[in-house]
Design an enzyme around this catalytic site. Structure first.
Site, PDB file in Angstrom:
ATOM      1  N   GLU A 104       0.822  -1.197   0.000  1.00 50.68           N
ATOM      2  CA  GLU A 104       0.000   0.000   0.000  1.00 50.68           C
ATOM      3  C   GLU A 104       0.862   1.256   0.000  1.00 50.68           C
ATOM      4  OE1 GLU A 104      -3.024  -0.133   3.059  1.00 50.68           O
ATOM      5  OE2 GLU A 104      -3.411  -2.242   2.628  1.00 50.68           O
ATOM      6  N   CYS A 117       3.345   8.644   1.178  1.00 42.75           N
ATOM      7  CA  CYS A 117       3.849   7.781   2.243  1.00 42.75           C
ATOM      8  C   CYS A 117       4.176   6.424   1.615  1.00 42.75           C
ATOM      9  CB  CYS A 117       2.765   7.655   3.316  1.00 42.75           C
ATOM     10  SG  CYS A 117       3.222   6.605   4.696  1.00 42.75           S
ATOM     11  N   CYS A 124       6.571  -6.778   7.901  1.00 42.13           N
ATOM     12  CA  CYS A 124       7.569  -6.190   8.797  1.00 42.13           C
ATOM     13  C   CYS A 124       7.891  -7.208   9.877  1.00 42.13           C
ATOM     14  CB  CYS A 124       6.984  -4.926   9.427  1.00 42.13           C
ATOM     15  SG  CYS A 124       8.116  -4.053  10.524  1.00 42.13           S
ATOM     16  N   CYS A 128       6.021  -4.442  16.615  1.00 45.93           N
ATOM     17  CA  CYS A 128       5.421  -3.472  17.544  1.00 45.93           C
ATOM     18  C   CYS A 128       3.994  -3.918  17.885  1.00 45.93           C
ATOM     19  CB  CYS A 128       5.401  -2.072  16.926  1.00 45.93           C
ATOM     20  SG  CYS A 128       7.055  -1.475  16.522  1.00 45.93           S
ATOM     21  N   CYS A 131       0.803  -2.214  15.977  1.00 50.11           N
ATOM     22  CA  CYS A 131       0.873  -1.905  14.547  1.00 50.11           C
ATOM     23  C   CYS A 131       0.316  -3.040  13.687  1.00 50.11           C
ATOM     24  CB  CYS A 131       2.327  -1.634  14.169  1.00 50.11           C
ATOM     25  SG  CYS A 131       2.528  -1.154  12.459  1.00 50.11           S
ATOM     26  N   LEU A 230       9.148   6.638  19.130  1.00 46.80           N
ATOM     27  CA  LEU A 230       9.597   6.517  20.525  1.00 46.80           C
ATOM     28  C   LEU A 230       8.546   5.802  21.375  1.00 46.80           C
ATOM     29  CD1 LEU A 230      11.938   7.390  22.426  1.00 46.80           C
ATOM     30  CD2 LEU A 230      10.629   9.477  22.876  1.00 46.80           C
ATOM     31  N   CYS A 348      -1.781   6.165  10.041  1.00 50.98           N
ATOM     32  CA  CYS A 348      -0.582   5.553  10.599  1.00 50.98           C
ATOM     33  C   CYS A 348      -0.845   4.212  11.252  1.00 50.98           C
ATOM     34  CB  CYS A 348      -0.009   6.426  11.707  1.00 50.98           C
ATOM     35  SG  CYS A 348       0.771   7.866  11.109  1.00 50.98           S
TER      36      CYS A 348
END
Ligand code: SAH
Length: 361
Positions: A104, A117, A124, A128, A131, A230, A348
């Protein structure tokens, strides 16, 4: 099993995208194929300024060279499967890659310009806990041409209204520093005057915190904007949210960030997702202000985006403003991230690598 075989066959047969070649590499390729090096500039012009989709349209090249290019390369290897426009003008693209995977890309329309973006990996492996991109693990890295092609596709969509891609953020699916060389090749091509000519200060790369690569990136001495995800003001909490923190702890991360700032003279951005009841209390804001004291930076607060597989909840609005206020009172530069394309899941952390073969299985 059968699908794996088909996959491998396609991979072997697929021609590489010419977008993967830096200008110098293209010159060398031409020399190796008994062609004049200056042709590289003409080809770059067709690829990035005129943005043609066929070698045969490169009308100032001899037919023999066009045939040679056609024989050895593809221009783009991305096939647009879905192009979806949100109420706020954000466009989300779903592209199919030559081996059947899909990725995407999001094109955001701001009043100050158009921002793309890009995705750097199929899936991945960072893991996390909040996500969506990491849910199915990592399938493969994208090569630099596949990343460049995403920006070219967006620019081609904008060509219809005579608009320009004005900025690029490497914040789609994947960890760019886990695919470092291809990411760097991509950056060079989109930044190159004869490439897409997007200024370094209009490009942002974001990492979850692969510390050795932060040192390496600092030493590249680019003017590219640098962001770090972070999400926590202390190392215990960060390890709970982001397993990468167990490999590279918060103190090590902050040390590398200081090195980056000293080396480049540039300020960095910290992304801080607000996860309801987890890292969004007043004491977290106080601790964060302390952590960032004396560091040349900017904090971007991101209200958590809903991911069905994850059970994080949103921080109430008033509390978000309170969090922001505490940071401001301590002199920290802070903004709350504006959201884009919510109705099309383009925000996001909501992008997910869709594996079409699995979907149709
Ligand atoms: N892998 C890189 C690039 C991704 S950028 C990195 O981690 O920095 C995407 C940003 O969105 C990152 O800051 C990521 O931590 C954040 N994010 C991921 N899931 C999210 C969610 N559900 N809500 C809000 N932000 C999220």
């Amino acid at each position: 099993m059968m699908e794996t075989t088909t996959n491998q066959t396609t991979k072997v047969e697929a021609k590489p995208s010419i977008y993967s070649l830096q200008l110098e590499e293209l010159k060398n390729w031409l020399k190796d194929h008994e062609e004049k090096a200056f042709r590289a500039e003409q080809i770059y012009d067709w690829l990035y300024k005129k943005r043609v989709s066929l070698f045969e349209d490169m009308s100032n090249l001899p037919k023999s060279l066009r045939d040679k290019l056609e024989h050895n390369f593809a221009i783009t290897t991305l096939k647009t499967i879905i192009q979806q426009t949100s109420k706020d003008g954000t466009i989300k693209f779903l592209f199919e890659l030559h081996d059947g995977y899909s990725i995407e890309t999001v094109l955001m329309r701001h009043d100050y310009g158009n921002s793309v973006c890009v995705t750097t990996q199929v899936g991945c492996r960072i893991g996390c806990t909040f996500c969506a991109s990491t849910l199915g693990g990592l399938k493969r890295h994208l090569d630099s041409g596949e990343i460049v092609a995403q920006v070219v596709k967006c620019q081609q969509a904008l060509d219809e209204t005579d608009e320009r891609v004005s900025s690029v953020v490497i914040m789609g699916i994947g960890e760019p520093f886990d695919n470092y060389d291809n990411m760097l090749g991509f950056l060079k091509t989109i930044n190159h005057e004869q490439g897409l000519n997007i200024g370094a200060r209009h490009i942002t790369v974001s990492t979850s915190g692969i510390v050795p690569k932060i040192y390496q990136f600092a030493d590249e001495n680019t003017q590219i904007n640098f962001a770090i995800s972070l999400h926590a003001p202390n190392t215990e909490l960060r390890s709970r949210l982001m397993p990468i923190n167990r490999a590279y702890s918060l103190p090590e991360l902050m040390k590398s960030v200081r090195y980056y700032i000293n080396k480049t003279g540039r300020r960095v951005s910290f992304e801080y997702g607000l996860f309801g009841g987890v890292n969004d209390q007043a004491e977290h804001a106080e601790e964060l202000a302390k952590l960032l004291k004396g560091i040349k930076c900017h904090v971007n607060l991101i209200p958590v985006n809903y991911v069905p597989e994850r059970d994080y909840v949103r921080t109430p609005r008033d509390q978000i403003f309170e969090f922001e206020k505490i940071l401001k009172n301590h002199g920290v530069n802070v903004t709350i991230r504006r959201e884009h394309g919510h109705d099309i899941d383009a925000a996001c952390g909501q992008l997910r690598a869709k594996e079409r073969q699995e979907e149709t299985r």
